[in-house]
Enzyme design. Sequence first.
Site, PDB file in Angstrom:
ATOM      1  N   SER A   1      13.710  76.036  66.628  1.00  0.00           N
ATOM      2  CA  SER A   1      13.160  74.898  65.871  1.00  0.00           C
ATOM      3  C   SER A   1      13.834  74.638  64.535  1.00  0.00           C
ATOM      4  O   SER A   1      13.604  73.587  63.931  1.00  0.00           O
ATOM      5  CB  SER A   1      11.668  75.098  65.635  1.00  0.00           C
ATOM      6  OG  SER A   1      10.965  74.853  66.817  1.00  0.00           O
TER       7      SER A   1
ATOM      8  N   LYS B   1      15.519  71.393  64.349  1.00  0.00           N
ATOM      9  CA  LYS B   1      14.790  70.123  64.173  1.00  0.00           C
ATOM     10  C   LYS B   1      15.121  69.461  62.832  1.00  0.00           C
ATOM     11  O   LYS B   1      15.088  68.242  62.716  1.00  0.00           O
ATOM     12  CB  LYS B   1      13.279  70.375  64.266  1.00  0.00           C
ATOM     13  CG  LYS B   1      12.801  70.796  65.661  1.00  0.00           C
ATOM     14  CD  LYS B   1      11.356  71.258  65.601  1.00  0.00           C
ATOM     15  CE  LYS B   1      10.798  71.675  66.944  1.00  0.00           C
ATOM     16  NZ  LYS B   1       9.481  72.351  66.813  1.00  0.00           N
TER      17      LYS B   1
ATOM     18  N   TYR C   1      16.929  67.832  73.750  1.00  0.00           N
ATOM     19  CA  TYR C   1      16.070  68.668  72.895  1.00  0.00           C
ATOM     20  C   TYR C   1      16.271  70.168  73.183  1.00  0.00           C
ATOM     21  O   TYR C   1      16.412  70.976  72.267  1.00  0.00           O
ATOM     22  CB  TYR C   1      14.599  68.258  73.088  1.00  0.00           C
ATOM     23  CG  TYR C   1      13.621  69.186  72.406  1.00  0.00           C
ATOM     24  CD1 TYR C   1      13.448  69.152  71.027  1.00  0.00           C
ATOM     25  CD2 TYR C   1      12.882  70.126  73.134  1.00  0.00           C
ATOM     26  CE1 TYR C   1      12.567  70.018  70.392  1.00  0.00           C
ATOM     27  CE2 TYR C   1      11.996  70.991  72.509  1.00  0.00           C
ATOM     28  CZ  TYR C   1      11.845  70.941  71.141  1.00  0.00           C
ATOM     29  OH  TYR C   1      10.985  71.803  70.514  1.00  0.00           O
TER      30      TYR C   1
ATOM     31  N   TYR D   1       4.440  74.914  60.533  1.00  0.00           N
ATOM     32  CA  TYR D   1       3.284  74.503  61.351  1.00  0.00           C
ATOM     33  C   TYR D   1       1.966  74.841  60.664  1.00  0.00           C
ATOM     34  O   TYR D   1       1.787  74.505  59.495  1.00  0.00           O
ATOM     35  CB  TYR D   1       3.379  75.123  62.752  1.00  0.00           C
ATOM     36  CG  TYR D   1       4.778  75.108  63.290  1.00  0.00           C
ATOM     37  CD1 TYR D   1       5.409  73.892  63.577  1.00  0.00           C
ATOM     38  CD2 TYR D   1       5.498  76.276  63.490  1.00  0.00           C
ATOM     39  CE1 TYR D   1       6.711  73.851  64.050  1.00  0.00           C
ATOM     40  CE2 TYR D   1       6.810  76.243  63.970  1.00  0.00           C
ATOM     41  CZ  TYR D   1       7.393  75.033  64.249  1.00  0.00           C
ATOM     42  OH  TYR D   1       8.670  75.007  64.704  1.00  0.00           O
TER      43      TYR D   1
ATOM     44  N   VAL E   1      11.457  80.031  66.857  1.00  0.00           N
ATOM     45  CA  VAL E   1      10.920  81.146  67.647  1.00  0.00           C
ATOM     46  C   VAL E   1      11.989  82.170  68.061  1.00  0.00           C
ATOM     47  O   VAL E   1      11.659  83.190  68.647  1.00  0.00           O
ATOM     48  CB  VAL E   1      10.125  80.694  68.910  1.00  0.00           C
ATOM     49  CG1 VAL E   1       8.811  80.051  68.534  1.00  0.00           C
ATOM     50  CG2 VAL E   1      10.959  79.807  69.811  1.00  0.00           C
TER      51      VAL E   1
HETATM   52  N1  GLN Z   1      12.420  75.232  71.794  1.00  0.00           N
HETATM   53  C1  GLN Z   1      11.149  75.724  71.321  1.00  0.00           C
HETATM   54  C2  GLN Z   1      10.017  74.918  71.943  1.00  0.00           C
HETATM   55  O1  GLN Z   1      10.179  73.744  72.136  1.00  0.00           O
HETATM   56  C3  GLN Z   1      11.113  75.602  69.829  1.00  0.00           C
HETATM   57  C4  GLN Z   1       9.830  76.128  69.233  1.00  0.00           C
HETATM   58  C5  GLN Z   1      10.014  76.799  67.912  1.00  0.00           C
HETATM   59  O2  GLN Z   1      11.075  77.330  67.591  1.00  0.00           O
HETATM   60  N2  GLN Z   1       8.942  76.869  67.164  1.00  0.00           N
HETATM   61  O3  GLN Z   1       8.980  75.454  72.244  1.00  0.00           O
END
Ligand code: GLN
Length: 304
Positions: free
Chosen positions: A64, A67, A189, A240, A258
């Site tokens: 993530s 992003k 994505y 988050y 993650v």
């Molecule tokens: N690729 C992971 C997902 O879409 C990214 C989530 C994350 O890093 N928090 O669940």
Amino acid sequence: MIDFQHILNTIVEEISSEPDKGIVATYIPELAKVDCTKFGISLLDNNAKLYSSGEANEMFSIQSISKVLSLSMAFRILGNDLWNRVGVEPSGDPFNHLSLLEMENGIPRNPLINAGAIVIADILVTQLKNPKQEFLEYIRKIANDNSINYDESVAKSEKETGFRNYAAAYLIKSFGNLKNDVEEVLDFYFHQCSLRMSCEQLVTIFYIFSNRGECLQNHRYLDLNQVKRINAIMLTSGFYDEAGEFAFEVGLPGKSGVGGGIVALLPNKFCVATWSPGLNKKGNSKLGMLALEKLTTTTALSIF
Ligand code: GLN
């Protein structure tokens, strides 16, 4: 003068004796294979001096954290029209929650939760001729490093198991906020999330957010208002439903993934990245957060 090298070495030493290292993400099977005893940290200050300790050169899945980079690319292309498609409020919910999306008519709360990043991916799929290639080139150019690449096995692993992301994408599409084919958007994505980088590469890229929009080669990617806005979103939404805790403990805008990575920055001062694959219950790196808390507490350097 703060001795960053000494501080990072001390952090690595203290972290290595922490008994509870968190738990690696298993919902993406490829990520479950990572050794949770790994730890790396890098800090790039705004005199372009790089400090590293631990496994700061080992590459991992940035997940993530990507992003923020896709957001920056879409923001460059669309400008403020972007905010018609995605909001800028913290969600207070886990990264993959769906309920707010339903209540708020397919307009995700912010671009850093999965739903918001999927809308950003849709924008890039619309705007770019070869989205995966052009996004990769954008990242490589900021980093001045052509070795950066997607990890096809991680992208494939997530494609096979990313059911909640499919659910989010179809829900968004049902409200008319996803223009392209769901498969195509999620393929982009999952690839952006699969990018592999080390802590040293991450700080080199996120330098643009601590250095008012310019990379180490003095090329401008974002204007000052864009940097302000992206940093504000990182502060309020980068972790988050733990964004408050991160602001409270660390006091810097940042973003987690993650894969166990975290990047954070103090505008005009430094950018820092940590990697520790074990996560806490909110999906953020357990020891990465602790390390950054130690850094800002020891140095008294935070935005507050
Ligand atoms: N690729 C992971 C997902 O879409 C990214 C989530 C994350 O890093 N928090 O669940």
